[in-house]
Design an enzyme around this catalytic site. Structure first.
Site, PDB file in Angstrom:
ATOM      1  N   THR A 120      19.444  -1.548  -1.840  1.00  0.00           N
ATOM      2  CA  THR A 120      18.529  -0.949  -2.827  1.00  0.00           C
ATOM      3  C   THR A 120      17.185  -1.684  -2.854  1.00  0.00           C
ATOM      4  O   THR A 120      17.143  -2.914  -2.862  1.00  0.00           O
ATOM      5  CB  THR A 120      19.187  -0.990  -4.228  1.00  0.00           C
ATOM      6  N   HIS A 176      10.795  -7.578   2.542  1.00  0.00           N
ATOM      7  CA  HIS A 176      10.917  -6.198   3.040  1.00  0.00           C
ATOM      8  C   HIS A 176       9.787  -5.350   2.455  1.00  0.00           C
ATOM      9  O   HIS A 176       9.992  -4.415   1.702  1.00  0.00           O
ATOM     10  CB  HIS A 176      12.285  -5.644   2.623  1.00  0.00           C
TER      11      HIS A 176
HETATM   12  N1  APR Z   1      25.430   3.615 -10.173  1.00  0.00           N
HETATM   13  C1  APR Z   1      25.779   4.098  -8.955  1.00  0.00           C
HETATM   14  N2  APR Z   1      25.007   4.950  -8.251  1.00  0.00           N
HETATM   15  C2  APR Z   1      23.859   5.320  -8.806  1.00  0.00           C
HETATM   16  C3  APR Z   1      23.434   4.847 -10.063  1.00  0.00           C
HETATM   17  C4  APR Z   1      24.279   3.961 -10.753  1.00  0.00           C
HETATM   18  N3  APR Z   1      23.961   3.475 -11.955  1.00  0.00           N
HETATM   19  N4  APR Z   1      22.235   5.415 -10.329  1.00  0.00           N
HETATM   20  C5  APR Z   1      21.916   6.188  -9.289  1.00  0.00           C
HETATM   21  N5  APR Z   1      22.900   6.135  -8.370  1.00  0.00           N
HETATM   22  C6  APR Z   1      23.034   6.870  -7.109  1.00  0.00           C
HETATM   23  C7  APR Z   1      22.360   8.241  -7.146  1.00  0.00           C
HETATM   24  O1  APR Z   1      23.142   9.157  -7.892  1.00  0.00           O
HETATM   25  C8  APR Z   1      22.269   8.575  -5.673  1.00  0.00           C
HETATM   26  O2  APR Z   1      23.385   9.354  -5.234  1.00  0.00           O
HETATM   27  O3  APR Z   1      22.404   6.221  -6.025  1.00  0.00           O
HETATM   28  C9  APR Z   1      22.293   7.194  -4.983  1.00  0.00           C
HETATM   29  C10 APR Z   1      21.055   6.919  -4.170  1.00  0.00           C
HETATM   30  O4  APR Z   1      21.025   7.836  -3.131  1.00  0.00           O
HETATM   31  P1  APR Z   1      19.687   8.500  -2.561  1.00  0.00           P
HETATM   32  O5  APR Z   1      18.836   8.935  -3.697  1.00  0.00           O
HETATM   33  O6  APR Z   1      20.089   9.491  -1.538  1.00  0.00           O
HETATM   34  O7  APR Z   1      18.931   7.262  -1.904  1.00  0.00           O
HETATM   35  P2  APR Z   1      19.228   6.534  -0.508  1.00  0.00           P
HETATM   36  O8  APR Z   1      18.361   7.127   0.542  1.00  0.00           O
HETATM   37  O9  APR Z   1      20.682   6.460  -0.281  1.00  0.00           O
HETATM   38  O10 APR Z   1      18.613   5.090  -0.827  1.00  0.00           O
HETATM   39  C11 APR Z   1      19.188   4.241  -1.798  1.00  0.00           C
HETATM   40  O11 APR Z   1      18.360   2.268  -0.715  1.00  0.00           O
HETATM   41  O12 APR Z   1      16.812   1.965   1.002  1.00  0.00           O
HETATM   42  C12 APR Z   1      17.025   1.946  -0.373  1.00  0.00           C
HETATM   43  O13 APR Z   1      14.864   2.568  -1.225  1.00  0.00           O
HETATM   44  C13 APR Z   1      16.186   2.994  -1.055  1.00  0.00           C
HETATM   45  O14 APR Z   1      16.559   2.120  -3.255  1.00  0.00           O
HETATM   46  C14 APR Z   1      16.919   3.148  -2.354  1.00  0.00           C
HETATM   47  C15 APR Z   1      18.389   2.962  -1.945  1.00  0.00           C
END
Ligand code: APR
Length: 315
Positions: A120, A176
């Protein structure tokens, strides 16, 4: 022998790709956690139904209950918001801080022995928060950034020289962010120093593209950020831990004096094995690279200070 258990916190683009890679590689049973009802369950079931075709027997479940990550060997965290065009990774700080605090409390409760890999963003702050909130030792909490940034650098070098990516070794260190440090003096193609093969001016262009590579993908996708390559990077780190590979990888590690840096997570080469982050490797850097590391670390320190303000305001 029991299969290893891998908990994926966040079942979005990266989380789903991680689950797919874990299954294809037979790394272990997968628990996919998310807060959106149906998302982790749907992806888990879909992946399970690919098992007979791909020939994997690992179990994959989707859940909204942290109790299901009980006893996980590895936790990979992608929970939080991803970037949209025009956003920097740092713009995610406020919202992802709150999410990561909650995630870390639950990892500490249910998976106290896990090796935790944070993806994240903003990465350097989020991995710092994870270590603080879990209270885990520094060898058990690591951030994924350098493996991906180095892979991007290697991709561009391989394309430039029309050679196999396997011939290109490189390290991108530091935070990063856009001031990450591609370490030219350690970049080689089949053992040959890169500076003998590509002009300094062209290398500068390739390194700038590497620094902006995450943003290049955000601008193309428009609705999110890169996910295949970050997932591959984290899986390489998980494999190094699970198979005790003792592999040297660039990762965000907690520094206590190495590189003259104290008390922050920062991208450096580390050895990853069954002990987690087993040691930090100190490279001899050029003066220019040392200066670039200083610029990058001061940005990370500012980011952590900004995070502390956010946390204090929400306490
Ligand atoms: N607990 C668990 N999951 C959560 C929570 C939480 N409290 N809040 C949000 N999420 C979930 C969202 O529901 C979503 O499915 O985190 C997921 C994030 O997925 P995407 O939006 O598809 O993002 P992604 O491309 O997977 O990237 C996630 O990694 O590289 C980093 O910058 C990017 O911070 C981002 C993270």
């Amino acid at each position: 022998m029991a299969r290893k258990k891998i908990a994926l916190i966040g079942a979005g683009n990266i989380g789903g790709t991680l689950a797919h890679l874990c299954a294809l590689k037979g790394l272990g049973d997968v628990v996919l956690y998310d807060v959106i009802d149906g998302l982790p369950q749907g992806k888990a079931l879909d992946l399970l139904e690919a098992g007979p075709i791909e020939g994997y027997d690992v179990n994959i479940i989707g859940t909204m209950s942290y109790a299901d990550i009980q006893g996980a060997d590895v936790c990979i965290v992608t929970a939080g918001l991803a970037r949209k065009p025009g956003m920097s990774r740092d713009d995610l700080l406020g919202i992802n801080c709150k999410i990561m605090r909650q995630v870390s409390e639950n990892i500490a409760q249910y998976a106290p022995n896990a090796f935790v890999i944070v993806i994240t963003n903003p990465l350097d702050a989020m991995v710092t928060l994870t270590k603080r909130v879990t209270g885990f030792a520094k060898n058990k909490v690591v951030g994924q950034a350098g493996v991906l940034d180095s892979s991007r650098y290697r991709t561009f070098i391989a394309q430039e020289l029309k050679v196999s990516v396997r011939n290109v070794t490189a390290m991108v260190l530091g935070g990063h962010g856009d001031d990450m440090v591609p370490v030219r003096s350690y970049c080689q193609v089949a053992g040959m120093p890169i500076e003998r093969l590509i002009t300094a001016q062209r290398l500068e262009e390739i390194e700038n593209r590497t620094r902006q590579a995450g943003g290049e993908i955000v601008a193309l996708l428009k609705t999110g950020s890169a996910f295949y390559s970050p997932a591959s990077a984290a899986i390489q780190m998980a494999e190094a831990y699970l198979y005790d590979k003792k592999q040297i990888l660039p990762c965000a590690a907690y520094l206590e004096g190495e590189y003259g840096i104290n008390g922050v997570y920062f991208g450096v080469p580390v050895q990853v094995g069954a002990g987690g982050v087993e040691r930090v490797i100190e490279l001899t850097l050029s003066e220019k690279e040392k200066q670039e590391m200083q610029v990058s670390v001061s940005h990370v320190q500012e980011l952590v200070a900004a995070m502390d303000k956010v946390l204090a305001a929400s306490a």
